[in-house]
Design a protein around this motif. Structure first.
Motif, mmCIF file in Angstrom:
data_model
loop_
_atom_site.group_PDB
_atom_site.id
_atom_site.type_symbol
_atom_site.label_atom_id
_atom_site.label_comp_id
_atom_site.label_asym_id
_atom_site.label_seq_id
_atom_site.Cartn_x
_atom_site.Cartn_y
_atom_site.Cartn_z
ATOM 1 N N THR A 1 0.826 -1.206 0.000
ATOM 2 C CA THR A 1 0.000 0.000 0.000
ATOM 3 C C THR A 1 0.862 1.259 0.000
ATOM 4 O OG1 THR A 1 -1.776 -1.141 1.186
ATOM 5 C CG2 THR A 1 -1.770 1.264 1.282
ATOM 6 N N THR A 2 1.944 1.232 0.763
ATOM 7 C CA THR A 2 2.861 2.370 0.826
ATOM 8 C C THR A 2 3.500 2.634 -0.539
ATOM 9 O OG1 THR A 2 3.348 1.871 3.142
ATOM 10 C CG2 THR A 2 4.903 3.298 1.969
ATOM 11 N N LEU A 3 3.930 1.567 -1.198
ATOM 12 C CA LEU A 3 4.548 1.717 -2.516
ATOM 13 C C LEU A 3 3.545 2.244 -3.544
ATOM 14 C CD1 LEU A 3 6.677 -1.562 -2.635
ATOM 15 C CD2 LEU A 3 7.507 0.770 -2.294
ATOM 16 N N HIS A 4 2.323 1.714 -3.515
ATOM 17 C CA HIS A 4 1.308 2.176 -4.460
ATOM 18 C C HIS A 4 0.903 3.625 -4.174
ATOM 19 C CE1 HIS A 4 0.196 -1.377 -6.892
ATOM 20 N NE2 HIS A 4 0.670 -2.057 -5.862
ATOM 21 N N LEU A 5 0.901 4.010 -2.903
ATOM 22 C CA LEU A 5 0.587 5.394 -2.567
ATOM 23 C C LEU A 5 1.631 6.327 -3.174
ATOM 24 C CD1 LEU A 5 -1.071 7.501 -1.035
ATOM 25 C CD2 LEU A 5 0.319 7.022 0.995
ATOM 26 N N GLY A 6 2.903 5.968 -3.029
ATOM 27 C CA GLY A 6 3.951 6.774 -3.651
ATOM 28 C C GLY A 6 3.788 6.838 -5.156
ATOM 29 N N TYR A 7 3.425 5.717 -5.751
ATOM 30 C CA TYR A 7 3.206 5.660 -7.201
ATOM 31 C C TYR A 7 2.116 6.633 -7.633
ATOM 32 C CZ TYR A 7 0.797 3.774 -11.349
ATOM 33 O OH TYR A 7 0.138 3.628 -12.553
ATOM 34 N N PHE A 8 0.966 6.584 -6.981
ATOM 35 C CA PHE A 8 -0.144 7.446 -7.378
ATOM 36 C C PHE A 8 0.162 8.919 -7.137
ATOM 37 C CE2 PHE A 8 -2.713 3.504 -6.837
ATOM 38 C CZ PHE A 8 -3.231 3.464 -8.116
ATOM 39 N N MET A 9 0.830 9.217 -6.023
ATOM 40 C CA MET A 9 1.106 10.618 -5.722
ATOM 41 C C MET A 9 2.110 11.212 -6.707
ATOM 42 S SD MET A 9 -0.957 11.285 -3.353
ATOM 43 C CE MET A 9 -0.391 12.974 -3.289
ATOM 44 N N PHE A 10 3.188 10.484 -7.009
ATOM 45 C CA PHE A 10 4.182 11.013 -7.944
ATOM 46 C C PHE A 10 3.635 11.039 -9.369
ATOM 47 C CE2 PHE A 10 7.237 10.241 -4.516
ATOM 48 C CZ PHE A 10 7.997 11.392 -4.605
ATOM 49 N N LEU A 11 2.786 10.067 -9.712
ATOM 50 C CA LEU A 11 2.165 10.082 -11.035
ATOM 51 C C LEU A 11 1.306 11.324 -11.207
ATOM 52 C CD1 LEU A 11 1.611 8.544 -13.714
ATOM 53 C CD2 LEU A 11 -0.363 7.505 -12.557
ATOM 54 N N GLN A 12 0.517 11.642 -10.179
ATOM 55 C CA GLN A 12 -0.344 12.815 -10.268
ATOM 56 C C GLN A 12 0.477 14.102 -10.336
ATOM 57 O OE1 GLN A 12 -3.396 11.937 -10.720
ATOM 58 N NE2 GLN A 12 -4.194 13.997 -11.039
ATOM 59 N N ARG A 13 1.594 14.126 -9.585
ATOM 60 C CA ARG A 13 2.488 15.287 -9.676
ATOM 61 C C ARG A 13 3.085 15.380 -11.075
ATOM 62 N NH1 ARG A 13 4.778 17.437 -5.006
ATOM 63 N NH2 ARG A 13 5.767 18.916 -6.440
ATOM 64 N N GLY A 14 3.430 14.232 -11.646
ATOM 65 C CA GLY A 14 3.970 14.234 -13.000
ATOM 66 C C GLY A 14 2.991 14.809 -14.001
ATOM 67 N N TYR A 15 1.709 14.434 -13.866
ATOM 68 C CA TYR A 15 0.699 14.943 -14.789
ATOM 69 C C TYR A 15 0.431 16.429 -14.571
ATOM 70 C CZ TYR A 15 -0.360 10.196 -16.295
ATOM 71 O OH TYR A 15 -0.277 8.942 -16.832
ATOM 72 N N ARG A 16 0.715 16.916 -13.395
ATOM 73 C CA ARG A 16 0.550 18.357 -13.142
ATOM 74 C C ARG A 16 1.612 19.158 -13.897
ATOM 75 N NH1 ARG A 16 -2.398 20.957 -9.325
ATOM 76 N NH2 ARG A 16 -1.820 23.098 -8.796
ATOM 77 N N HIS A 17 2.777 18.550 -14.098
ATOM 78 C CA HIS A 17 3.889 19.265 -14.723
ATOM 79 C C HIS A 17 4.130 18.874 -16.177
ATOM 80 C CE1 HIS A 17 5.467 21.219 -11.054
ATOM 81 N NE2 HIS A 17 5.040 20.139 -10.428
ATOM 82 N N GLY A 18 3.759 17.656 -16.562
ATOM 83 C CA GLY A 18 4.099 17.177 -17.896
ATOM 84 C C GLY A 18 2.917 16.591 -18.637
ATOM 85 N N ASP A 19 3.102 16.361 -19.932
ATOM 86 C CA ASP A 19 2.051 15.804 -20.772
ATOM 87 C C ASP A 19 1.819 14.326 -20.484
ATOM 88 O OD1 ASP A 19 1.827 18.239 -22.029
ATOM 89 O OD2 ASP A 19 3.079 17.684 -23.753
ATOM 90 N N LEU A 20 0.595 13.895 -20.727
ATOM 91 C CA LEU A 20 0.260 12.472 -20.624
ATOM 92 C C LEU A 20 1.152 11.658 -21.557
ATOM 93 C CD1 LEU A 20 -1.683 10.099 -19.764
ATOM 94 C CD2 LEU A 20 -3.076 10.745 -21.749
ATOM 95 N N SER A 21 1.331 12.150 -22.784
ATOM 96 C CA SER A 21 2.082 11.396 -23.791
ATOM 97 C C SER A 21 3.577 11.386 -23.521
ATOM 98 C CB SER A 21 1.816 11.971 -25.191
ATOM 99 O OG SER A 21 2.154 13.338 -25.249
ATOM 100 N N MET A 22 4.040 12.090 -22.494
ATOM 101 C CA MET A 22 5.441 12.050 -22.107
ATOM 102 C C MET A 22 5.612 11.308 -20.774
ATOM 103 S SD MET A 22 8.132 15.179 -21.491
ATOM 104 C CE MET A 22 7.142 15.890 -20.166
ATOM 105 N N VAL A 23 4.815 11.680 -19.775
ATOM 106 C CA VAL A 23 4.969 11.111 -18.438
ATOM 107 C C VAL A 23 4.603 9.629 -18.418
ATOM 108 C CG1 VAL A 23 4.159 11.231 -16.043
ATOM 109 C CG2 VAL A 23 4.566 13.333 -17.326
ATOM 110 N N TYR A 24 3.493 9.272 -19.057
ATOM 111 C CA TYR A 24 3.023 7.878 -19.010
ATOM 112 C C TYR A 24 4.037 6.901 -19.622
ATOM 113 C CZ TYR A 24 -0.198 3.891 -19.414
ATOM 114 O OH TYR A 24 -0.791 2.646 -19.328
ATOM 115 N N PRO A 25 4.539 7.143 -20.860
ATOM 116 C CA PRO A 25 5.518 6.200 -21.412
ATOM 117 C C PRO A 25 6.802 6.116 -20.592
ATOM 118 C CG PRO A 25 4.617 7.594 -23.144
ATOM 119 C CD PRO A 25 4.176 8.187 -21.840
#
Length: 288
Positions: free
Chosen positions: A73-97
């Motif tokens: 759960t801790t690892l997945h929480l970090g994953y979701f939080m950093f992913l959302q931060r990534g989408y705040r700063h970068g494009d879907l087509s860049m951050v996701y790949p």
């Protein structure tokens, strides 16, 4: 692989890319509030399935099981939080790949360094292809500070993907925790952990505005996340992992197309090329 399994895994890939599209569309709001809402809604979606599994004779959970689920759960929480931060700063087509490519790359390196696995030439080539694809994604036009932040958060997200991939494999194999319970208690755990930061501070005033603006995206992500996971697990049940895992990476190409067409992120040809190289690397690793 049967046509039915292929249909399942392709649907899983599309669902995975689509919930990431919804997360990107909500990136202008508070990430903690959004992740909390999605986790709570997803836990609600999974409650009937988890209870049904336990009531119909499924194996319960020991204290040791709860401990390894907490780590997951801790690892997945970090994953979701950093992913959302990534989408705040970068494009879907860049951050996701970048995130999806970095995860398998690092998971392979962990397997080599700590689990005694030795990749052949194909595995080494796959690792190299992922590196080339990530490099291509990061060198479009002269990257702005916003682009570099998105790339950085994408890479960190990939670290969490690698970590939970290696860890969750042990949870469902060595500890024999049912995947449906791992998923359900992970959602429930993230909900509980984030409740205090959301409701106990300044974010409380953001809950209703975020819900009003993004409730369709919250509910959509809450449905598509478990759906993607369930479809992949179903395909794994009667198809070789070496066949299923590479096909699932089609989600990278789907995400780039969604970003280019629906979000007008631009530079679509180069990003599709880079994403294709990353998918090729992941496929090569999976088949090596």
């Amino acid at each position: 692989m049967s046509l039915f399994a292929l249909a399942l895994i392709l649907t899983s890939a599309v669902a995975h890319a689509c919930w990431n599209l919804l997360s990107k569309q909500a990136a202008d709001t508070d990430g903690v509030v959004f992740v909390w809402m999605v986790a709570a809604a997803s836990a609600a979606v999974w409650t009937p399935g988890a209870l049904g599994y336990l009531l119909l004779g499924g194996t319960g959970l020991s204290w040791a099981d709860l401990g390894v689920i907490t780590a997951s759960t801790t690892l997945h929480l970090g994953y979701f939080m950093f992913l959302q931060r990534g989408y705040r700063h970068g494009d879907l087509s860049m951050v996701y790949p970048i995130a999806r490519g970095t995860g398998p790359l690092l998971a392979s390196l962990v397997a080599v360094l700590f689990l005694g696995e030795r990749p052949g030439l194909a595995g080494i080539a796959g690792i190299g292809l992922i590196g080339v694809g990530v490099f291509l994604l990061s060198m479009a036009r002269r990257p702005s500070r916003q682009d570099l932040s998105g790339i950085g958060f994408g890479l960190v997200t990939g670290v969490f993907i690698a970590a939970y991939t290696v860890w969750d494999k042990q949870v469902v194999s060595a500890f024999a925790v049912a995947p449906i319970l791992l998923n359900y208690f992970g959602d429930l755990g993230r909900t509980l952990v984030l409740t205090a930061p959301v409701l106990g501070g300044h974010r409380r005033g953001l809950v209703l505005p975020v819900w009003r603006e993004h409730r369709a995206r919250v509910l959509g992500a809450a449905v598509l996340m478990p759906l993607s996971y369930l479809l992949a697990l179903t395909a794994f049940a009667f198809s070789p992992i070496s066949a299923v895992a590479p096909v699932r990476e089609v989600s990278v190409l789907v995400a780039v197309l969604l970003g280019g067409r629906l979000l007008a992120e631009g530079d679509l040809t180069r990003r599709l090329l880079a994403a294709g190289v990353i998918v090729g690397g992941v496929v090569t690793i999976a088949l090596s």
